[in-house]
Each structure stands twice: as structure tokens, then as C-alpha cells.
Design an enzyme around this catalytic site. Structure first.
Site, PDB file in Angstrom:
ATOM      1  N   GLU A  74       0.147  -2.304 -11.828  1.00 14.94           N
ATOM      2  CA  GLU A  74       0.627  -3.655 -12.147  1.00 14.94           C
ATOM      3  C   GLU A  74      -0.385  -4.319 -13.056  1.00 14.94           C
ATOM      4  OE1 GLU A  74       1.048  -8.136 -11.434  1.00 14.94           O
ATOM      5  OE2 GLU A  74      -0.715  -6.852 -11.249  1.00 14.94           O
ATOM      6  N   HIS A 109      -5.366 -11.819 -16.161  1.00  8.37           N
ATOM      7  CA  HIS A 109      -4.555 -12.505 -15.156  1.00  8.37           C
ATOM      8  C   HIS A 109      -4.391 -13.987 -15.476  1.00  8.37           C
ATOM      9  CE1 HIS A 109      -3.645 -14.821 -11.553  1.00  8.37           C
ATOM     10  NE2 HIS A 109      -2.810 -13.836 -11.328  1.00  8.37           N
ATOM     11  N   GLU A 129       3.712  -7.884 -15.657  1.00  8.54           N
ATOM     12  CA  GLU A 129       4.052  -9.262 -15.304  1.00  8.54           C
ATOM     13  C   GLU A 129       3.859 -10.166 -16.511  1.00  8.54           C
ATOM     14  OE1 GLU A 129       1.911 -11.062 -11.991  1.00  8.54           O
ATOM     15  OE2 GLU A 129       2.710 -13.014 -12.584  1.00  8.54           O
ATOM     16  N   HIS A 135      -2.827  -3.082  -8.148  1.00  5.00           N
ATOM     17  CA  HIS A 135      -2.717  -4.469  -8.621  1.00  5.00           C
ATOM     18  C   HIS A 135      -3.836  -4.822  -9.600  1.00  5.00           C
ATOM     19  CE1 HIS A 135      -3.124  -8.958  -7.684  1.00  5.00           C
ATOM     20  NE2 HIS A 135      -1.936  -8.832  -8.241  1.00  5.00           N
ATOM     21  N   ASP A 173      -0.922  -7.977 -16.001  1.00  6.12           N
ATOM     22  CA  ASP A 173      -0.448  -9.304 -16.423  1.00  6.12           C
ATOM     23  C   ASP A 173      -0.695  -9.484 -17.913  1.00  6.12           C
ATOM     24  OD1 ASP A 173      -0.308 -10.372 -13.519  1.00  6.12           O
ATOM     25  OD2 ASP A 173      -2.379  -9.696 -13.704  1.00  6.12           O
TER      26      ASP A 173
HETATM   27  O1  G3P Z   1       2.909  -9.034  -9.704  1.00  4.32           O
HETATM   28  C1  G3P Z   1       2.407  -9.250  -8.430  1.00  4.32           C
HETATM   29  C2  G3P Z   1       1.280 -10.225  -8.424  1.00  4.32           C
HETATM   30  O2  G3P Z   1       0.375  -9.845  -9.417  1.00  4.32           O
HETATM   31  C3  G3P Z   1       1.735 -11.639  -8.645  1.00  4.32           C
HETATM   32  O3  G3P Z   1       0.745 -12.573  -8.575  1.00  4.32           O
HETATM   33  O4  G3P Z   1      -1.013 -14.014  -9.396  1.00  4.32           O
HETATM   34  O5  G3P Z   1      -1.588 -11.692  -8.730  1.00  4.32           O
HETATM   35  O6  G3P Z   1      -0.325 -12.117 -10.824  1.00  4.32           O
HETATM   36  P1  G3P Z   1      -0.609 -12.585  -9.415  1.00  4.32           P
HETATM   37 MG    MG Z   2       0.305 -10.106 -11.499  1.00  3.41          MG
END
Ligand code: G3P
Ligand code: MG
Length: 245
Positions: free
Chosen positions: A33, A48, A108, A6, A35
Site C-alpha cells: 500500500e 503520506h 491511495e 502499509h 499514498d
Molecule cells: O490505505 C489504508 C491506510 O493507509 C489509510 O490511512 O492515513 O494510513 O493513509 P492512511
Molecule cells: Mg494510505
């Protein structure tokens, strides 16, 4: 069970930096993962938050700075001083790295607060350039955004992000309409009925962000398809143990 790092290996390096991605590669998760947002001059950049304040020494919104201006900010020191050379990466920086591996990628789209002009088309175009379409899942809390991606490129995998799936009205009808391969819920809201319902429909569940051993174990017991965790190393160890390896 797939393990996604993450924001990279954000448990031990500043989230969403090249250091976090490289550290993730070292322990071989199944995927990473991340963003994405757009800079003022339209570059797809990795961070993020919509703002710079929490993770960098900059202030204000990413969208108000050109990519060149964003490069002046330190994206590592707030995590630990030894990461002071880390900068906000471009999505291309990460794609170049992933290309050298066989890892999956979950991008994301952070379009739930700011409507970044054409971000969907830009991300799709980059995935084509780097030949990573097949290995990528595009997710978003903004379902219109993933619908746009699917319209642009029907063969790409999309996933719907959500906190509590039980609060989404007509969940499965909407998921079928969107043609998602997966839902990405907050792990806290998972239960057996939800897992059964998803399995029955051939929809995968990848949950965020179980970080504690007992949270990870619960996800494994529920037999979901993937965990998106800050500690992919711990997830890997626990998973091997629970498989009796
Ligand atoms: O994609 C999973 C997770 O990253 C979603 O929430 O706020 O950590 O981007 P966040
Ligand atoms: Mg995320």
C-alpha cells in the site's frame, strides 16, 4: 487473507521510501500500500502527508515544490540515520519495482485534503504504461476521486477508504453505485454484521492498520479479506499459525 505492507514495510524502514518497499519485497507480502500526491510540476510522488515536515527535513506542502526541489530532501533520517539517502520516490519508481514481482499494489490517492489536478488520470496512465492495471486497487477517502478513476478506466479495481463504515450513510447503496471491489475501513470498527453484509454483496474488506498481534488475530477471526499492516512479517507468522501450518 491478503497481507498488504502499509506504506511499504514501514515498521522497520522509513514509510513510503524505496527502502521500505524493498524491505517489504524481501518478506513477500501479497501486496504493498502507498499514498500519492502531485508535485508543483505535476509529477506523481509518494508520501503520506500533504506536508514534508513529519517524514523529511523539508517544510511545507509537497505541491509547492517541483520534483527536482523535492529530491533535495532527506526522507529517511527522521526514521533512523542509516536511511539518510532515502528520497521521496515517484510512483514510477515503485511501479518499476512492482513490475519485477507478482505483488498486488494498493495506491491511495491523497485527494481528501488537496484536489490535485488530474491526479486520477496521471495514475491511470502510469499503470497502463507499466502494465499493472490488473494488479492494482486504487483507493481514496475521497469517493469522487475513485469514481473518476472508474470512469477513466472501468476495468480497474477501486476501493472506498473510510474510518468507521457505520457512519457512512447508505453505505452499501453508495458502494454499489461506485462499483467498488472493496471497502478499506479502520480495523477498529469491524464487526461480524459488517463482514456478513459485505460478503452478501460480494464486496471485499481490507482493513487498516492492525499492527498489534491481537489486532491482527481479530481481523483473521472475522475472516475479512486483507490486512494493511506496518508489520507484514508478524501478520504472515500469525496467519500461518492460525492456519495450523
Ligand atoms: O490505505 C489504508 C491506510 O493507509 C489509510 O490511512 O492515513 O494510513 O493513509 P492512511
Ligand atoms: Mg494510505
Amino acid at each position: 487473507m491478503k497481507i498488504f505492507a502499509h506504506r511499504g514495510f514501514s515498521g522497520i524502514a522509513p514509510e513510503n521510501t524505496m527502502a521500505a518497499f524493498e524491505k517489504a519485497l524481501a518478506i513477500k507480502p501479497d501486496g504493498i500500500e502507498t499514498d500519492v500526491h502531485l508535485s508543483k510540476d505535476g509529477k506523481v510522488v509518494i508520501c503520506h502527508d500533504e506536508t514534508l515536515d513529519r517524514t523529511t527535513n523539508g517544510k511545507g506542502l509537497i505541491k509547492d515544490y517541483t520534483f527536482e526541489q523535492l529530491q533535495t530532501f532527506d526522507a529517511g533520517s527522521k526514521f533512523a540515520p542509516e536511511f539518510s539517502r532515502e528520497r521521496i520516490p515517484t510512483l514510477e519508481d515503485l511501479l518499476r519495482l512492482i513490475r519485477q514481482t507478482d505483488l498486488a499494489l494498493n495506491i491511495e490517492l491523497k485527494t481528501d485534503k488537496i484536489a490535485y489536478l488530474q491526479i486520477e488520470a496521471k495514475v491511470v496512465a502510469l499503470l497502463k504504461v507499466y502494465d499493472l492495471v490488473e494488479r492494482t486497487i486504487i483507493s481514496s477517502f475521497n469517493f469522487s476521486s475513485i469514481a473518476k478513476v472508474k470512469k477513466l478506466l472501468p476495468e480497474i479495481s477501486i476501493a472506498a477508504l473510510m474510518k468507521d463504515p457505520h457512519t457512512i450513510s447508505d453505505l452499501w447503496t453508495r458502494m454499489a453505485e461506485l462499483k467498488v471491489v472493496a471497502i478499506h475501513p479502520d480495523h477498529k470498527y469491524l464487526d461480524h454484521d459488517l463482514v456478513d453484509a459485505a460478503q452478501k454483496r460480494g464486496i471485499l474488506i481490507n482493513a487498516w492498520t492492525p499492527n498489534q498481534p491481537e489486532e491482527l488475530q481479530r481481523c483473521f477471526k472475522l475472516q475479512i479479506n486483507g490486512v494493511i499492516t506496518n508489520f507484514p512479517d508478524i501478520a504472515r507468522q500469525l496467519l500461518s499459525k492460525s492456519n495450523g501450518d
